[in-house]
Design a protein around this motif. Structure first.
Motif, short mmCIF file in Angstrom:
data_model
loop_
_atom_site.label_atom_id
_atom_site.label_comp_id
_atom_site.label_asym_id
_atom_site.label_seq_id
_atom_site.Cartn_x
_atom_site.Cartn_y
_atom_site.Cartn_z
N THR A 94 1.57 10.55 -6.32
CA THR A 94 0.95 11.80 -5.97
C THR A 94 -0.37 12.23 -6.32
OG1 THR A 94 3.32 12.94 -6.39
CG2 THR A 94 1.44 14.45 -6.31
N GLU A 95 -0.77 11.86 -7.53
CA GLU A 95 -2.00 11.59 -8.00
C GLU A 95 -2.97 11.07 -7.15
OE1 GLU A 95 -3.18 12.42 -12.59
OE2 GLU A 95 -1.07 11.30 -12.64
N GLY A 106 -5.00 0.14 -5.05
CA GLY A 106 -5.52 1.34 -4.82
C GLY A 106 -7.08 1.33 -4.69
N TYR A 147 0.72 -0.96 -0.08
CA TYR A 147 0.06 -0.14 0.20
C TYR A 147 1.02 1.27 0.01
CZ TYR A 147 -4.06 -2.76 0.96
OH TYR A 147 -5.18 -3.43 0.78
N ARG A 148 2.02 1.21 0.57
CA ARG A 148 3.06 2.33 0.59
C ARG A 148 3.27 2.93 -0.75
NH1 ARG A 148 7.84 1.99 2.81
NH2 ARG A 148 7.92 -0.21 2.54
N PHE A 169 -7.37 9.97 -3.46
CA PHE A 169 -7.72 9.32 -1.99
C PHE A 169 -8.34 10.26 -0.94
CE2 PHE A 169 -6.53 7.99 2.46
CZ PHE A 169 -6.88 6.77 2.29
N ALA A 170 -7.67 11.52 -1.04
CA ALA A 170 -8.23 12.71 0.00
C ALA A 170 -9.56 13.01 -0.48
CB ALA A 170 -7.22 13.84 -0.19
N ARG A 227 -2.80 10.16 -4.15
CA ARG A 227 -2.95 10.91 -2.94
C ARG A 227 -4.12 11.98 -2.92
NH1 ARG A 227 2.78 10.90 -2.53
NH2 ARG A 227 2.65 13.12 -2.86
N PHE A 272 0.44 5.11 -1.96
CA PHE A 272 0.44 6.29 -1.48
C PHE A 272 1.71 7.28 -2.20
CE2 PHE A 272 -2.32 4.74 1.91
CZ PHE A 272 -3.35 5.72 1.61
N THR A 278 -4.70 16.21 -9.95
CA THR A 278 -4.74 15.17 -11.10
C THR A 278 -4.37 15.91 -12.56
OG1 THR A 278 -6.95 15.13 -11.45
CG2 THR A 278 -5.97 13.68 -9.71
#
Length: 424
Positions: A20-21, A147, A13-14, A26-27, A23, A17, A197
């Motif tokens: 960059t896109e 993801g 999973y790391r 996800f947020a 993250r 993360f 993105t």
């Protein structure tokens, strides 16, 4: 291409993360999902306050599921016809606008329910577009699967956190005040997706055709492919039966004479098992192992529900539900099979249809469980769901096995190839 750092790339999973896109996606997902859960709770309270009708209050929840099939079928073409980032941002803005209108005191109850339907109709387009966009951001291999797994984990966790947070908010804010939070989360999601993105071209040109015809054509192509259809059924049908204990949690608590706290525990148990299984399979198993467990786990995942035939007490029922939730472990490997089976130019429409069908069939499963409980004891209905669901799952597993690469006949492979060529 993904944007993972080249120096000592992280694993599991790391690694997801590290993109960059992702993250930003996800947020945005976390924010909008929490907002939706809070607004569902607040809107239900608001409708009840305005009408005093339990039916209309319950209907508010149901309207979060029923329009999925409409949006997922009629508007699926949007996911491939326009650039993904534009679709995602516009969907967020449309939802924010709908929720903002709910805040107007003059909005009648019928208007509130209509706006709820519109938000629900937009949801499968947004989700399908995002799922397809993940293959651009993460590739269509292991990172994509992880993801998708992370987004599912967030969805399960947000249900638990969101309802709790919504309950707290309603102690200090009015229902409309709590709904305001959703407007903010949708707008924040739109900002994150717009600036976090990349702008990529559409997957498929419009070809000058009407959107409705393109959407329906995409649905026919997806459902007309025997392999894709079998995989869709493996997503959908176990989910139809596994919702029975959640749909009947309140009457089951009454049946065993447990207190109100037991209801919350029963509703949380399956989600806890699901999240635990996702984390284990995603972090501890290799892609080949994830693939190997798909069919065996899908075949037996509903069997724990059969224990309900003995009308278990609360501790055993919680264990049974957690174990049934763990049965979702097969979905991670199934995600990879699905993205491998769907041609790139159809991915947006296929994933929108997947989302719409999943939500709709879960709603149908809840309704059927409730109907059956009118005639049979609740614990027998749940146990029957485990038995019937297992039989159905075994039939679907057999079809998935028959359509696996290398198992279809030469004639069947030529037919599928011709069908895909026709879609281009």
């Amino acid at each position: 291409m993904s944007q993972v750092s080249s120096s000592a790339p992280p694993a599991g999973y790391r690694a997801v993360f590290a993109v960059t896109e992702f993250r930003a996606v996800f947020a945005a997902h976390l924010l909008s999902l929490l907002g939706v859960v809070v607004s569902e709770l607040a809107l239900t309270v608001l409708v009840y306050d305005l009408t005093g009708s339990p039916l209309l209050s319950a209907l508010t929840f149901a309207l979060g599921l029923l329009p999925y099939v409409i949006g997922g079928t009629l508007f699926a073409g949007v996911a491939d016809r326009y650039p993904a980032r534009r679709v995602l941002v516009v969907c967020d803005l449309v939802c924010a606008a709908c929720v903002a209108v709910m805040l107007v005191p003059a909005t009648p109850v019928a208007g509130l329910l209509a706006l709820r339907c519109l938000v629900a109709a937009v949801a499968p387009v947004f989700t399908g577009t995002r799922m397809a966009a993940l293959t651009d951001i993460l590739g269509d291999g292991g990172l994509y699967v992880l993801g998708r797994s992370l987004l599912r984990i967030v969805s399960q966790s947000a249900m638990l956190i969101g309802f709790g947070a919504g309950g707290v908010l309603l102690t200090v804010l009015s229902p409309r005040g709590a709904i305001t939070v959703t407007v903010v989360t949708f707008l924040c999601s739109a900002v994150l997706l717009r600036f976090g993105t990349r702008d990529r071209p559409a997957r498929a040109g419009s070809g000058g055709g009407a959107l409705l015809r393109e959407s329906l054509s995409g649905a026919r192509l997806v459902l007309g492919d025997r392999r894709i259809r079998a995989l869709l059924l493996l997503f959908w049908l176990p989910a139809m039966f596994v919702v029975a204990p959640e749909a009947l949690a309140a009457p089951y608590v009454a049946e065993i004479g447990a207190g109100p706290a037991a209801l919350g525990l029963l509703l949380c148990a399956m989600a806890v098992g699901h999240v635990g299984a996702e984390l284990f399979v995603g972090s501890a198993l290799r892609p080949r192992t994830r693939s190997r467990i798909v069919l065996p786990v899908a075949a037996v995942g509903l069997l724990p529900l059969v224990v309900y035939v003995v009308r278990p007490g609360l501790p055993l029922a919680l264990a049974v539900l957690a174990l049934a939730g763990m049965g979702a472990a097969y979905v991670i490997g199934l995600d990879q099979w699905f993205v491998d089976a769907v041609p790139p130019e159809l991915r947006g429409r296929a994933m929108t249809l997947l989302t719409a069908g999943l939500m709709t069939i879960q709603g149908a499963g809840m309704a059927l469980a409730g109907l059956a409980a009118e005639f049979f004891p609740v614990h027998h209905v749940v146990a029957g769901s485990g038995v019937i669901g297992t039989v159905v799952a075994l039939l679907v597993v057999a079809e998935v096995r028959r359509t696996a690469p290398g198992q279809m006949s030469d004639t069947e492979r030529r037919d599928e190839a011709d069908r895909h060529m026709t879609s281009r």
